[in-house]
Design a protein around this motif. Structure first.
Motif: not given
Length: 177
Positions: A53-56, A87-88, A108-109
């Motif tokens: 997931r790759t978000k934002h 990733t967020r 990860s943020r």
């Protein structure tokens, strides 16, 4: 002990099945990486169930010769689940060449940077952030997500991380000396 059939047959079937599944995962990996927006080098392999997931505006960058193994029957430490890379909020996961992972979960943020020739054992968890606020007052309110703490993680070249380890925010691991 006598067998009614030669033992070579089940061994050959197992070897053929291994080649078919490796070929399937090798072919599907490039498509899935493109679909998930993963930047990667040559010979990227995901074996078994993988969730990315790759978000934002998050980013995942993988070097050459990277393998993620989440097939339960290929690792004797007892793999418990899929490979998950998340990733967020602009988080970044960056992995150097020739590294391998077994049923790893990364979230990860900010930044998780893993060097070259790193081996990560079964069921390892790597989180550069808390998933919620550590203060009880914020967890009781709608502002919980705005008070999450995050610090980069750095794992340098040639590190080995053993089975079931948990690596939390702010960790810096150097190579073995």
């Amino acid at each position: 002990m006598r067998y009614s059939f030669p033992m070579i047959i089940p061994i050959a079937i197992e070897k053929l099945w291994q080649r078919i599944t490796r070929w399937y995962y090798k072919c599907s990996t490039a498509f899935l990486a493109w679909l998930w927006g993963v930047k990667h080098g040559r010979r990227l392999i995901f074996l078994g169930k993988t969730i990315i997931r790759t978000k934002h505006a998050g980013e995942i960058v993988l070097g050459d010769n990277i393998m993620f193994n989440a097939q339960r029957n290929t690792n004797l430490v007892g793999l418990l689940g899929p490979t998950i890379i998340d990733t967020r909020g602009g988080g970044k996961v960056e992995i150097g060449n020739n590294s391998g992972f077994s049923s790893v979960v990364m979230s990860s943020r900010t930044s998780i940077r893993i060097g070259r020739h790193v081996k990560v054992g079964g069921n390892v968890r790597i989180f550069d952030h808390d998933f919620h606020s550590l203060e009880a007052d914020y967890r009781h309110s709608l502002n919980d997500m705005t008070h999450i703490r995050s610090k980069p993680i750095v794992i340098e070249d040639d590190c080995f991380i053993g089975t079931n380890a948990i690596i939390l925010k702010g960790t810096h691991l150097g190579p073995r000396t």
